[in-house]
Design a protein around this motif. Structure first.
Motif, PDB file in Angstrom:
ATOM      1  N   ASN A 123       0.985  -1.115  -0.099  1.00  0.00           N
ATOM      2  CA  ASN A 123       0.004   0.078  -0.118  1.00  0.00           C
ATOM      3  C   ASN A 123       0.869   1.303  -0.045  1.00  0.00           C
ATOM      4  N   THR A 124       0.240   2.356  -0.537  1.00  0.00           N
ATOM      5  CA  THR A 124       1.064   3.732  -0.519  1.00  0.00           C
ATOM      6  C   THR A 124       0.222   4.691  -0.024  1.00  0.00           C
ATOM      7  N   ASP A 125       0.829   5.843   0.434  1.00  0.00           N
ATOM      8  CA  ASP A 125       0.169   7.074   0.768  1.00  0.00           C
ATOM      9  C   ASP A 125      -0.087   7.919  -0.674  1.00  0.00           C
ATOM     10  N   GLY A 126      -1.209   7.979  -1.309  1.00  0.00           N
ATOM     11  CA  GLY A 126      -1.306   8.448  -2.467  1.00  0.00           C
ATOM     12  C   GLY A 126      -0.842   7.449  -3.483  1.00  0.00           C
ATOM     13  N   TRP A 127      -0.504   7.843  -4.828  1.00  0.00           N
ATOM     14  CA  TRP A 127      -0.097   6.831  -5.762  1.00  0.00           C
ATOM     15  C   TRP A 127       0.969   6.192  -5.372  1.00  0.00           C
ATOM     16  N   TYR A 128       2.172   6.945  -5.014  1.00  0.00           N
ATOM     17  CA  TYR A 128       3.586   6.324  -5.304  1.00  0.00           C
ATOM     18  C   TYR A 128       4.175   6.484  -3.867  1.00  0.00           C
ATOM     19  N   THR A 129       3.789   7.041  -2.833  1.00  0.00           N
ATOM     20  CA  THR A 129       4.638   7.121  -1.682  1.00  0.00           C
ATOM     21  C   THR A 129       4.567   5.791  -0.685  1.00  0.00           C
ATOM     22  N   PHE A 130       5.889   5.336  -0.513  1.00  0.00           N
ATOM     23  CA  PHE A 130       5.863   4.189   0.617  1.00  0.00           C
ATOM     24  C   PHE A 130       6.570   4.928   1.905  1.00  0.00           C
ATOM     25  N   PRO A 131       6.311   4.252   2.896  1.00  0.00           N
ATOM     26  CA  PRO A 131       6.900   4.783   4.033  1.00  0.00           C
ATOM     27  C   PRO A 131       8.313   4.261   4.060  1.00  0.00           C
ATOM     28  N   GLY A 132       9.190   5.207   4.540  1.00  0.00           N
ATOM     29  CA  GLY A 132      10.553   5.257   4.801  1.00  0.00           C
ATOM     30  C   GLY A 132      10.700   4.610   6.273  1.00  0.00           C
ATOM     31  N   GLU A 133      11.256   3.434   6.510  1.00  0.00           N
ATOM     32  CA  GLU A 133      11.809   2.877   7.806  1.00  0.00           C
ATOM     33  C   GLU A 133      13.010   2.588   8.116  1.00  0.00           C
ATOM     34  N   THR A 134      13.487   2.728   9.287  1.00  0.00           N
ATOM     35  CA  THR A 134      14.775   2.696   9.679  1.00  0.00           C
ATOM     36  C   THR A 134      14.859   1.438  10.779  1.00  0.00           C
ATOM     37  N   TYR A 135      15.783   0.515  10.337  1.00  0.00           N
ATOM     38  CA  TYR A 135      15.841  -0.559  11.253  1.00  0.00           C
ATOM     39  C   TYR A 135      17.469  -0.862  11.240  1.00  0.00           C
ATOM     40  N   LYS A 136      17.841  -0.796  12.675  1.00  0.00           N
ATOM     41  CA  LYS A 136      19.362  -0.878  12.982  1.00  0.00           C
ATOM     42  C   LYS A 136      20.203  -0.296  12.188  1.00  0.00           C
ATOM     43  N   GLY A 137      19.565   1.145  12.070  1.00  0.00           N
ATOM     44  CA  GLY A 137      20.708   2.155  11.691  1.00  0.00           C
ATOM     45  C   GLY A 137      20.449   2.134  10.188  1.00  0.00           C
ATOM     46  N   VAL A 138      19.669   1.355   9.436  1.00  0.00           N
ATOM     47  CA  VAL A 138      19.522   1.499   8.050  1.00  0.00           C
ATOM     48  C   VAL A 138      18.227   1.791   7.549  1.00  0.00           C
ATOM     49  N   THR A 139      18.147   3.023   6.731  1.00  0.00           N
ATOM     50  CA  THR A 139      16.900   3.227   6.193  1.00  0.00           C
ATOM     51  C   THR A 139      16.470   2.559   5.128  1.00  0.00           C
ATOM     52  N   TYR A 140      15.145   1.962   5.037  1.00  0.00           N
ATOM     53  CA  TYR A 140      14.581   1.112   3.714  1.00  0.00           C
ATOM     54  C   TYR A 140      13.602   1.990   3.179  1.00  0.00           C
ATOM     55  N   GLN A 141      13.701   2.448   2.155  1.00  0.00           N
ATOM     56  CA  GLN A 141      12.700   3.034   1.105  1.00  0.00           C
ATOM     57  C   GLN A 141      12.438   2.751  -0.150  1.00  0.00           C
ATOM     58  N   MET A 142      11.175   2.308  -0.552  1.00  0.00           N
ATOM     59  CA  MET A 142      10.770   1.872  -1.980  1.00  0.00           C
ATOM     60  C   MET A 142      10.564   3.262  -2.443  1.00  0.00           C
ATOM     61  N   GLN A 143      10.942   3.191  -3.702  1.00  0.00           N
ATOM     62  CA  GLN A 143      10.703   4.436  -4.431  1.00  0.00           C
ATOM     63  C   GLN A 143       9.366   4.199  -5.827  1.00  0.00           C
ATOM     64  N   SER A 144       9.193   5.007  -6.476  1.00  0.00           N
ATOM     65  CA  SER A 144       7.959   5.048  -7.358  1.00  0.00           C
ATOM     66  C   SER A 144       8.502   3.997  -8.583  1.00  0.00           C
ATOM     67  N   THR A 145       9.814   3.914  -8.784  1.00  0.00           N
ATOM     68  CA  THR A 145      10.583   3.366  -9.586  1.00  0.00           C
ATOM     69  C   THR A 145      10.506   1.658  -9.343  1.00  0.00           C
ATOM     70  N   ASP A 146      10.212   1.363  -8.067  1.00  0.00           N
ATOM     71  CA  ASP A 146       9.809  -0.025  -7.572  1.00  0.00           C
ATOM     72  C   ASP A 146       8.422  -0.686  -7.995  1.00  0.00           C
ATOM     73  N   ILE A 147       7.725   0.281  -8.761  1.00  0.00           N
ATOM     74  CA  ILE A 147       6.241  -0.313  -8.970  1.00  0.00           C
ATOM     75  C   ILE A 147       6.297  -0.728 -10.637  1.00  0.00           C
ATOM     76  N   CYS A 148       5.844  -1.715 -10.580  1.00  0.00           N
ATOM     77  CA  CYS A 148       5.713  -2.482 -11.942  1.00  0.00           C
ATOM     78  C   CYS A 148       5.173  -1.544 -12.783  1.00  0.00           C
ATOM     79  N   LYS A 149       5.702  -1.525 -14.164  1.00  0.00           N
ATOM     80  CA  LYS A 149       5.199  -0.711 -15.249  1.00  0.00           C
ATOM     81  C   LYS A 149       3.826  -0.679 -15.533  1.00  0.00           C
ATOM     82  N   ASN A 150       3.147  -2.042 -15.506  1.00  0.00           N
ATOM     83  CA  ASN A 150       1.545  -1.910 -15.933  1.00  0.00           C
ATOM     84  C   ASN A 150       0.960  -2.156 -14.686  1.00  0.00           C
TER      85      ASN A 150
END
Length: 675
Positions: A123-150
């Protein structure tokens, strides 16, 4: 040269060890899995509720598949199949702390927890915004470019073009999921995040294995990759389809994942004559002989997770009836639990028929049936079907149908169970005593039938109810006799043959009637302006509504504790698995305030209504840990003029100043130890 050989063989052993732990599903596995939830089972699947059932599951259930445990973007109760957060494990089923407690309790009792891993989409906030999450000092953030083309049938691409946003250049590898973004598993960023997420679930939260949701949506090669990265021992994919395509999917994982045996379920459904929530025909039990499922295939039955119903097939409502069994639920479970593969029992079936299903599981384990056992068909008629399964300890015959008496096994077998449209026969070579009432909790006394399963026709039964091992001098009965169990005890029953006692079975019974009790739910609205002098409590669970119809019961009674005004209401808990869901609100009318749905469980709770809103509803902070341990949860013995700097004894008595004597006191709502 010798050193090089040692290094070489060490590497081979290491690789073999890694492969052993990422094997999809263990060979010759004898365990039974429970789907610990059904659709909207928020009452029965709370982490705290499931944890209380651990002792009752112990010895019968080996794995519990839990609902998706990550926090979703919605604030109302949701099943979790539109995941938003990965590393935030606070869900509609409880807090992360409660989840950790549940899994730890399971593990201490030999039960593994299977995580529901929903990574086909997010799920996203709006069309493309994924939550950024920090775990053990590393931030994990999916981008719009991680969404399938179709994604979303091309709708996401259309919107992205309008907004000037880039998507992945890769097409979806499988079936599209509407309403969420289908993520591109070819993306290095996606792979990095999912591997970190799965390691977090296994190594930090404590899950034993993974159930992958909607694996039709992405390639099985990624499941293999994720399992290799985590070294997970148990993995099962949800690939709803016929046998051949499921086998192809298992092969695509390089056999590093099992799969739910959907065709097994379809065969059972057809045998009992139901489809699409309708009884479409009379039972035709011969349809169970169909060899078109994973369980029948000797090559793939190791990877067959058999089931007869799940949350996607159960009856939900008249508007969404789906495909439930409708009848012969017990016979369906009896057949499944006597056959190879790894059976997965559905929670509503477990709750409705726990005693009988427990005995079926006990018989399965006594015979030593595994996910790779062989079987032989003994009868396949319209009204009667019988199979003989060879375990590594004994043989078990299951007979199901409208006329189970149509099949009579040889004299090498003894009947141990009988119910509606099913019978179990255990081979006499088992040389064991048997009781038809399994270990567990019972609200009243009962009669238990004892059976001698022995090749010696003169075998008698001896038993004790004090936990001591029976001897030749213990109470003696003939096979088929019943005894009365009136109170909590440990029954031990064994075979008596020529003065020797063997084949002892142990049954632990707790006999205790449930005693209803009362909890209190407190609500404080001091942070929210203009709440007024009345608060409505609307409370319910799956079987009853505690209050009046919406907006509920008007509550004016308050207690003042440490300067805070608390509205409160008592609720009677009438059964051991009953809980209280609640919404605080101002009543009907435009602009009236209300909170999000809350699950108060089945113990006294304190909630502070915050100023934060979610979809127009106020969120609440559970402050029970701050207030409940203070010893001031009953009548308000503390002065209404209390300030935050006051000191109190554990009994609630106010002190003039900080105490000089050592002890435990309450200060600013917390326990303080003075030495």
């Amino acid at each position: 040269m010798i050193i090089m050989k040692k290094i070489y063989f060490t590497l081979i052993a290491l690789l073999a060890s890694i492969n052993m732990f990422a094997q999809g599903w263990p060979a010759n596995y004898s365990g039974v899995m429970l789907q610990g939830f059904s659709w909207d089972s928020y009452d029965y699947s709370q982490w705290t509720v499931l944890e209380k059932q651990t002792d009752d599951m112990k010895g019968f259930i080996d794995l519990v598949w839990l609902p998706q445990s990550g926090k979703c973007i919605e604030t109302t109760q949701v099943m979790g199949y539109k995941p938003y957060y990965y590393f935030n494990q606070n869900s509609s089923f409880g807090t992360e702390a409660e989840l950790r407690s549940l899994i730890a309790k399971f593990k201490a009792n030999g039960i593994g927890a299977i995580a529901d891993v929903v990574v086909n989409h997010r799920n996203t906030d709006g069309w493309y915004t994924f939550p950024g999450e920090t775990y053990k000092g590393v931030t994990y953030q999916m981008q719009s470019t991680d969404i399938c083309k179709n994604d979303d049938g091309g709708a996401t691409s259309t919107q992205a073009t309008k907004d000037g946003v880039s998507l992945s250049q890769n097409y979806d590898e499988g079936t599209d999921f509407g309403g969420c973004r289908d993520i591109d598993h070819k993306s290095a960023n996606v792979q990095k995040i999912i591997k970190a997420y799965l390691k977090f679930l296994k190594e930090d939260i404590g899950y034993t294995g993974f159930r992958y949701d909607m694996v039709k949506g992405f390639s099985g090669t990624h499941v293999a990759d994720y399992n290799d990265a985590t070294g997970v021992k148990f993995s099962v994919g949800e690939y709803w389809d016929g046998n051949e395509t499921i086998i192809n999917w298992i092969n695509s994982t390089n056999k590093k994942s099992a799969a739910f045996d959907f065709q097994f379920r379809y065969n059972v459904r057809d045998a009992i004559g139901v489809k699409d929530n309708k009884i479409v025909s009379a039972q035709n039990w011969s349809k169970l002989k169909s060899d078109y499922n994973l369980m029948h295939d000797a090559t793939y039955r190791q990877y067959a997770i058999t089931f007869v119903e799940n949350h996607d097939m159960q009856y939900r409502s008249k508007d969404e009836p789906l495909d439930p069994l409708k009848r012969d639920t017990l016979a369906a479970n009896a057949y499944m639990l006597a056959m190879p593969g790894t059976p997965c029992v559905f929670q509503p079936h477990w709750r409705a028929y726990k005693q009988e299903i427990k005995s079926m599981i006990e018989a399965r384990k006594l015979a030593g049936i595994t996910n790779m056992s062989n079987y032989t068909n003994k009868m396949a008629q319209t009204a009667c079907f019988a199979n003989e399964t060879t375990g590594n300890k004994a043989k078990l015959i299951v007979v199901v149908g409208n006329n189970t008496k149509a099949y009579t096994p040889s004299a090498d077998y003894t009947q141990i169970l009988e119910g509606y449209h099913y019978r179990y026969y255990l081979s006499k070579s088992a040389e064991t005593a048997w009781c038809n009432i399994p270990s567990g909790e019972y609200e009243a006394g009962f009669k238990a039938k004892l059976t001698a399963v022995s090749q010696n026709s003169n075998a008698k039964l001896v038993y004790t109810t004090d936990g001591t091992a029976p001897t030749a001098k213990s109470k003696q009965v003939a096979t088929g006799s019943t005894i009365n169990i009136e109170e909590t005890c440990t029954l031990k029953v064994g075979l008596l043959i020529n003065g020797n006692v063997t084949g002892i079975r142990t049954y632990n019974y707790t006999v205790k009637a449930f005693e209803p009790y009362t909890i209190t739910v407190y609500a404080n609205a001091d942070q929210v302006t203009n709440w007024g002098s009345v608060m409505y409590f609307y409370a319910w669970n799956s079987s009853e509504t505690f209050t009046k119809a919406w907006p509920g019961t008007a509550v004016t009674a308050t207690k003042t504790l440490n300067g805070k005004k608390w509205y409160y209401m008592d609720f009677k808990i009438k059964s051991k698995d009953a809980i209280v869901n609640i919404i605080f609100n101002q009543g009907n009318g435009t602009g009236k305030k209300q909170t999000v749905d809350l699950n108060a469980g089945n113990s006294t709770k304190y909630y502070e209504i915050t100023t934060t809103q979610s979809n127009g509803k106020y969120t609440c902070k559970d402050v029970t840990a701050t207030w409940a341990p203070t010893g001031i949860t009953g009548t308000p013995t503390i002065s209404n003029t209390t300030t935050d700097n006051a000191w109190y004894t554990l009994s609630g008595m106010k002190l003039g100043k900080k105490p000089a004597e050592s002890g435990v006191y309450i200060h600013q709502g917390k326990k303080v130890i003075i030495r």
